[in-house]
Design a protein around this motif. Structure first.
Motif, PDB file in Angstrom:
ATOM      1  N   SER A  14       0.821  -1.213   0.000  1.00  0.00           N
ATOM      2  CA  SER A  14       0.000   0.000   0.000  1.00  0.00           C
ATOM      3  C   SER A  14       0.855   1.262   0.000  1.00  0.00           C
ATOM      4  CB  SER A  14      -0.942   0.011   1.207  1.00  0.00           C
ATOM      5  OG  SER A  14      -1.895  -1.015   1.058  1.00  0.00           O
ATOM      6  N   TYR A  15       2.080   1.154   0.515  1.00  0.00           N
ATOM      7  CA  TYR A  15       3.009   2.278   0.444  1.00  0.00           C
ATOM      8  C   TYR A  15       3.474   2.394  -1.006  1.00  0.00           C
ATOM      9  CZ  TYR A  15       6.701   5.504   1.608  1.00  0.00           C
ATOM     10  OH  TYR A  15       7.491   6.619   1.671  1.00  0.00           O
ATOM     11  N   PRO A  16       3.644   3.602  -1.532  1.00  0.00           N
ATOM     12  CA  PRO A  16       3.980   3.729  -2.962  1.00  0.00           C
ATOM     13  C   PRO A  16       5.437   3.413  -3.303  1.00  0.00           C
ATOM     14  CG  PRO A  16       3.773   5.898  -1.984  1.00  0.00           C
ATOM     15  CD  PRO A  16       3.378   4.907  -0.921  1.00  0.00           C
ATOM     16  N   HIS A  17       5.834   2.168  -3.075  1.00  0.00           N
ATOM     17  CA  HIS A  17       7.146   1.705  -3.525  1.00  0.00           C
ATOM     18  C   HIS A  17       7.096   1.523  -5.040  1.00  0.00           C
ATOM     19  CE1 HIS A  17       8.264   0.732   0.596  1.00  0.00           C
ATOM     20  NE2 HIS A  17       7.225  -0.086   0.706  1.00  0.00           N
ATOM     21  N   TYR A  18       8.230   1.667  -5.677  1.00  0.00           N
ATOM     22  CA  TYR A  18       8.317   1.320  -7.091  1.00  0.00           C
ATOM     23  C   TYR A  18       8.461  -0.190  -7.212  1.00  0.00           C
ATOM     24  CZ  TYR A  18       8.971   6.202  -8.301  1.00  0.00           C
ATOM     25  OH  TYR A  18       8.790   7.542  -8.475  1.00  0.00           O
ATOM     26  N   ALA A  19       8.031  -0.730  -8.344  1.00  0.00           N
ATOM     27  CA  ALA A  19       8.166  -2.162  -8.617  1.00  0.00           C
ATOM     28  C   ALA A  19       9.113  -2.358  -9.792  1.00  0.00           C
ATOM     29  CB  ALA A  19       6.806  -2.772  -8.948  1.00  0.00           C
ATOM     30  N   VAL A  20       9.793  -3.479  -9.802  1.00  0.00           N
ATOM     31  CA  VAL A  20      10.580  -3.883 -10.960  1.00  0.00           C
ATOM     32  C   VAL A  20       9.809  -5.015 -11.629  1.00  0.00           C
ATOM     33  CG1 VAL A  20      12.779  -4.782 -11.814  1.00  0.00           C
ATOM     34  CG2 VAL A  20      12.733  -3.221  -9.836  1.00  0.00           C
ATOM     35  N   MET A  21       9.381  -4.764 -12.854  1.00  0.00           N
ATOM     36  CA  MET A  21       8.567  -5.721 -13.612  1.00  0.00           C
ATOM     37  C   MET A  21       9.458  -6.499 -14.568  1.00  0.00           C
ATOM     38  SD  MET A  21       5.487  -4.914 -16.324  1.00  0.00           S
ATOM     39  CE  MET A  21       4.293  -4.401 -15.099  1.00  0.00           C
ATOM     40  N   ALA A  22       9.247  -7.814 -14.614  1.00  0.00           N
ATOM     41  CA  ALA A  22       9.992  -8.674 -15.526  1.00  0.00           C
ATOM     42  C   ALA A  22       9.036  -9.352 -16.495  1.00  0.00           C
ATOM     43  CB  ALA A  22      10.774  -9.729 -14.749  1.00  0.00           C
ATOM     44  N   THR A  23       9.323  -9.176 -17.797  1.00  0.00           N
ATOM     45  CA  THR A  23       8.638  -9.922 -18.846  1.00  0.00           C
ATOM     46  C   THR A  23       9.705 -10.733 -19.573  1.00  0.00           C
ATOM     47  OG1 THR A  23       8.839  -8.151 -20.515  1.00  0.00           O
ATOM     48  CG2 THR A  23       6.870  -8.133 -19.098  1.00  0.00           C
ATOM     49  N   ILE A  24       9.284 -11.565 -20.502  1.00  0.00           N
ATOM     50  CA  ILE A  24      10.213 -12.468 -21.182  1.00  0.00           C
ATOM     51  C   ILE A  24      10.375 -12.033 -22.632  1.00  0.00           C
ATOM     52  CG2 ILE A  24      10.671 -14.865 -21.841  1.00  0.00           C
ATOM     53  CD1 ILE A  24       8.801 -15.624 -19.435  1.00  0.00           C
ATOM     54  N   ASN A  25      11.615 -11.684 -22.997  1.00  0.00           N
ATOM     55  CA  ASN A  25      11.914 -11.309 -24.376  1.00  0.00           C
ATOM     56  C   ASN A  25      11.798 -12.511 -25.305  1.00  0.00           C
ATOM     57  OD1 ASN A  25      12.564  -8.490 -24.207  1.00  0.00           O
ATOM     58  ND2 ASN A  25      14.489  -9.056 -23.196  1.00  0.00           N
ATOM     59  N   LEU A  26      11.750 -12.230 -26.597  1.00  0.00           N
ATOM     60  CA  LEU A  26      11.637 -13.270 -27.612  1.00  0.00           C
ATOM     61  C   LEU A  26      12.765 -14.304 -27.502  1.00  0.00           C
ATOM     62  CD1 LEU A  26       9.992 -14.208 -30.041  1.00  0.00           C
ATOM     63  CD2 LEU A  26      11.419 -12.738 -31.486  1.00  0.00           C
ATOM     64  N   ASP A  27      13.968 -13.851 -27.129  1.00  0.00           N
ATOM     65  CA  ASP A  27      15.098 -14.773 -27.014  1.00  0.00           C
ATOM     66  C   ASP A  27      15.148 -15.490 -25.661  1.00  0.00           C
ATOM     67  OD1 ASP A  27      16.003 -12.837 -25.245  1.00  0.00           O
ATOM     68  OD2 ASP A  27      17.829 -12.363 -26.374  1.00  0.00           O
ATOM     69  N   GLY A  28      14.134 -15.264 -24.797  1.00  0.00           N
ATOM     70  CA  GLY A  28      14.067 -15.921 -23.502  1.00  0.00           C
ATOM     71  C   GLY A  28      14.718 -15.142 -22.373  1.00  0.00           C
ATOM     72  N   SER A  29      15.396 -14.056 -22.688  1.00  0.00           N
ATOM     73  CA  SER A  29      16.041 -13.250 -21.651  1.00  0.00           C
ATOM     74  C   SER A  29      14.996 -12.367 -20.958  1.00  0.00           C
ATOM     75  CB  SER A  29      17.153 -12.387 -22.256  1.00  0.00           C
ATOM     76  OG  SER A  29      16.602 -11.444 -23.165  1.00  0.00           O
ATOM     77  N   PRO A  30      15.285 -11.932 -19.727  1.00  0.00           N
ATOM     78  CA  PRO A  30      14.331 -11.083 -19.022  1.00  0.00           C
ATOM     79  C   PRO A  30      14.389  -9.642 -19.535  1.00  0.00           C
ATOM     80  CG  PRO A  30      16.226 -11.514 -17.630  1.00  0.00           C
ATOM     81  CD  PRO A  30      16.417 -12.318 -18.881  1.00  0.00           C
ATOM     82  N   GLN A  31      13.241  -8.996 -19.552  1.00  0.00           N
ATOM     83  CA  GLN A  31      13.137  -7.567 -19.850  1.00  0.00           C
ATOM     84  C   GLN A  31      12.635  -6.926 -18.575  1.00  0.00           C
ATOM     85  OE1 GLN A  31      10.022  -5.528 -20.363  1.00  0.00           O
ATOM     86  NE2 GLN A  31      11.355  -3.772 -20.631  1.00  0.00           N
ATOM     87  N   LEU A  32      13.397  -6.000 -18.001  1.00  0.00           N
ATOM     88  CA  LEU A  32      13.060  -5.386 -16.722  1.00  0.00           C
ATOM     89  C   LEU A  32      12.675  -3.927 -16.907  1.00  0.00           C
ATOM     90  CD1 LEU A  32      16.001  -6.799 -14.587  1.00  0.00           C
ATOM     91  CD2 LEU A  32      13.675  -7.686 -14.741  1.00  0.00           C
TER      92      LEU A  32
END
Length: 138
Positions: A14-32
């Motif tokens: 509930s406190y407004p911390h920032y988040a680090v979001m991870a998705t998966i690139n086409l080559d399988g590497s993480p996108q942050l």
């Protein structure tokens, strides 16, 4: 299967911390990406507003697995799950969601300035449906 936040995790998030979001690139590497977030009405999902033409969007269209980490000092919450979004969402709906999240972080005056600073790119609302939630120090 959906996971539920504990009361302590909800209080921390509930406190407004920032988040680090991870998705998966086409080559399988993480996108942050470092992102703002909010909650849906019943606080069972996390809400984000992202650009429709972003790499995150393309990654999630191809593979909806999504993770975020919300760190603060030595404490953190990690949420893993599935992304849900509607590519046909009206842009004014995403704009309202972005304003609500910006106000959460900066209040109504500076929040509005932050939204204006992003420009007029097309955006959409993204929901993270939690499947696993872990935390340390929370």
């Amino acid at each position: 299967m959906s996971a539920e936040f504990s009361e302590k995790q909800l209080a921390y998030l509930s406190y407004p911390h920032y988040a680090v979001m991870a998705t998966i690139n086409l080559d399988g590497s993480p996108q942050l990406s470092t992102v703002w977030f909010g909650f849906n009405a019943d606080r069972t999902r996390l809400v984000f507003v992202i650009e429709k033409d972003s790499l995150k969007t393309r990654n999630l269209q191809r593979d909806p697995r999504l993770s975020i980490s919300v760190p603060h000092g030595g404490r953190y919450v990690v949420v893993k799950g599935q992304a849900e979004f509607d590519l046909d969402q009206p842009s004014d709906a995403a704009g309202r969601d972005l304003e609500a999240i910006a106000f959460r972080y900066y209040g109504p005056i500076e929040g509005q300035n932050q939204v204006k600073s992003f420009g007029d790119k097309e955006r959409m609302t993204l929901y993270l449906v939690p499947e696993k939630i872990t935390s340390v120090g929370v």
